[in-house]
Motif scaffolding. Structure first.
Motif, PDB file in Angstrom:
ATOM      1  N   ALA A  36       0.960  -1.198   0.153  1.00 23.72           N
ATOM      2  CA  ALA A  36       0.134   0.038   0.121  1.00 23.72           C
ATOM      3  C   ALA A  36       0.938   1.266   0.031  1.00 23.72           C
ATOM      4  N   ALA A  37       2.047   1.366   0.820  1.00 18.22           N
ATOM      5  CA  ALA A  37       2.721   2.489   0.936  1.00 18.22           C
ATOM      6  C   ALA A  37       3.428   2.463  -0.310  1.00 18.22           C
ATOM      7  N   SER A  38       3.994   1.414  -1.068  1.00 22.50           N
ATOM      8  CA  SER A  38       4.449   1.531  -2.370  1.00 22.50           C
ATOM      9  C   SER A  38       3.582   2.179  -3.388  1.00 22.50           C
ATOM     10  N   SER A  39       2.353   1.807  -3.524  1.00 22.98           N
ATOM     11  CA  SER A  39       1.306   2.165  -4.347  1.00 22.98           C
ATOM     12  C   SER A  39       1.012   3.454  -4.287  1.00 22.98           C
ATOM     13  N   ALA A  40       0.996   4.078  -3.049  1.00 21.19           N
ATOM     14  CA  ALA A  40       0.589   5.469  -2.670  1.00 21.19           C
ATOM     15  C   ALA A  40       1.782   6.318  -3.217  1.00 21.19           C
ATOM     16  N   LEU A  41       3.176   5.799  -2.817  1.00 18.11           N
ATOM     17  CA  LEU A  41       4.177   6.522  -3.045  1.00 18.11           C
ATOM     18  C   LEU A  41       4.370   6.680  -4.597  1.00 18.11           C
ATOM     19  N   GLN A  42       3.989   5.589  -5.279  1.00 14.77           N
ATOM     20  CA  GLN A  42       4.217   5.592  -7.024  1.00 14.77           C
ATOM     21  C   GLN A  42       3.061   6.634  -7.461  1.00 14.77           C
ATOM     22  N   GLU A  43       1.849   6.604  -6.988  1.00 17.94           N
ATOM     23  CA  GLU A  43       0.797   7.613  -7.324  1.00 17.94           C
ATOM     24  C   GLU A  43       1.291   9.120  -7.105  1.00 17.94           C
ATOM     25  N   ALA A  44       1.802   9.471  -5.999  1.00 20.66           N
ATOM     26  CA  ALA A  44       2.119  10.833  -5.654  1.00 20.66           C
ATOM     27  C   ALA A  44       3.483  11.021  -6.467  1.00 20.66           C
ATOM     28  N   VAL A  45       4.616   9.984  -6.981  1.00 21.83           N
ATOM     29  CA  VAL A  45       5.678  10.337  -7.703  1.00 21.83           C
ATOM     30  C   VAL A  45       4.905  10.859  -9.144  1.00 21.83           C
ATOM     31  N   ASP A  46       3.795  10.026  -9.560  1.00 18.70           N
ATOM     32  CA  ASP A  46       3.244  10.064 -11.062  1.00 18.70           C
ATOM     33  C   ASP A  46       2.707  11.424 -11.008  1.00 18.70           C
ATOM     34  N   GLU A  47       1.794  11.749  -9.975  1.00 18.96           N
ATOM     35  CA  GLU A  47       1.150  13.166  -9.827  1.00 18.96           C
ATOM     36  C   GLU A  47       2.081  14.317 -10.073  1.00 18.96           C
ATOM     37  N   LEU A  48       3.511  14.109  -9.284  1.00 15.01           N
ATOM     38  CA  LEU A  48       4.431  15.199  -9.229  1.00 15.01           C
ATOM     39  C   LEU A  48       5.032  15.168 -10.725  1.00 15.01           C
ATOM     40  N   ARG A  49       5.245  14.274 -11.272  1.00 14.61           N
ATOM     41  CA  ARG A  49       5.775  14.473 -12.558  1.00 14.61           C
ATOM     42  C   ARG A  49       4.695  15.098 -13.506  1.00 14.61           C
ATOM     43  N   LEU A  50       3.633  14.840 -13.392  1.00 13.71           N
ATOM     44  CA  LEU A  50       2.668  15.515 -14.114  1.00 13.71           C
ATOM     45  C   LEU A  50       2.691  17.090 -14.018  1.00 13.71           C
ATOM     46  N   LEU A  51       2.740  17.482 -12.816  1.00 11.53           N
ATOM     47  CA  LEU A  51       2.596  18.696 -12.057  1.00 11.53           C
ATOM     48  C   LEU A  51       3.963  19.509 -12.623  1.00 11.53           C
ATOM     49  N   VAL A  52       5.076  18.829 -12.592  1.00 16.62           N
ATOM     50  CA  VAL A  52       6.298  19.359 -12.997  1.00 16.62           C
ATOM     51  C   VAL A  52       6.133  19.729 -14.505  1.00 16.62           C
ATOM     52  N   GLU A  53       5.826  18.776 -15.311  1.00 17.37           N
ATOM     53  CA  GLU A  53       5.665  19.170 -16.939  1.00 17.37           C
ATOM     54  C   GLU A  53       5.089  20.239 -17.110  1.00 17.37           C
ATOM     55  N   GLN A  54       3.783  20.595 -16.146  1.00 21.71           N
ATOM     56  CA  GLN A  54       2.991  21.603 -16.465  1.00 21.71           C
ATOM     57  C   GLN A  54       3.902  22.823 -16.062  1.00 21.71           C
ATOM     58  N   LEU A  55       4.604  22.565 -14.962  1.00 21.33           N
ATOM     59  CA  LEU A  55       5.356  24.001 -14.473  1.00 21.33           C
ATOM     60  C   LEU A  55       6.678  24.121 -15.405  1.00 21.33           C
ATOM     61  N   ARG A  56       7.138  23.420 -15.987  1.00 21.87           N
ATOM     62  CA  ARG A  56       8.485  23.481 -16.697  1.00 21.87           C
ATOM     63  C   ARG A  56       8.070  24.658 -17.747  1.00 21.87           C
TER      64      ARG A  56
END
Length: 120
Positions: A36-56
């Motif tokens: 569960a922790a791994s799944s939550a971490l992966q989801e958070a990392v995926d969200e961050l990557r999407l946000l960073v692409e928009q921010l870039r």
């Protein structure tokens, strides 16, 4: 035996005065489910990557390059180096902080990841 020979096993707490003393807080609890922790971490990392692409596209070129340099270290899995990931998260958070409200979602995503990693 004199009165000064004390032997303690386990916890020993001495409180002298004060108010609002709550005793020892051990923070013992059930172990987290790694899946569960791994799944939550992966989801958070995926969200961050999407946000960073928009921010870039909204930051100066030098900042965009720093983001690009940081992204490979922000990953999950056995090959993720904790020190490199932490350094990269701090770099992205620093860039997001410099651009104000537009960077706030990125800061929140970084903080969420740090919390999941146990680095509040």
């Amino acid at each position: 035996m004199s009165g000064g020979d004390n032997h303690y096993y386990g916890d020993n707490v001495n409180i002298h005065g004060g108010t609002g003393n709550t005793g020892i807080v051990h923070h013992h609890g059930p172990a987290a489910d790694p899946a569960a922790a791994s799944s939550a971490l992966q989801e958070a990392v995926d969200e961050l990557r999407l946000l960073v692409e928009q921010l870039r596209g909204q930051v100066p070129e030098a900042s965009a390059e720093a983001i690009d340099d940081s992204l490979p270290a922000i990953r999950t899995g056995a090959d993720a180096v904790p020190q490199d990931r932490h350094r990269a998260l701090m770099a992205v958070a620093g860039i997001a902080a410099t651009i104000g409200a537009v960077g706030q979602p990125v800061l929140e995503a970084v903080n969420r990841i740090l919390g999941l990693l146990g680095n509040p």
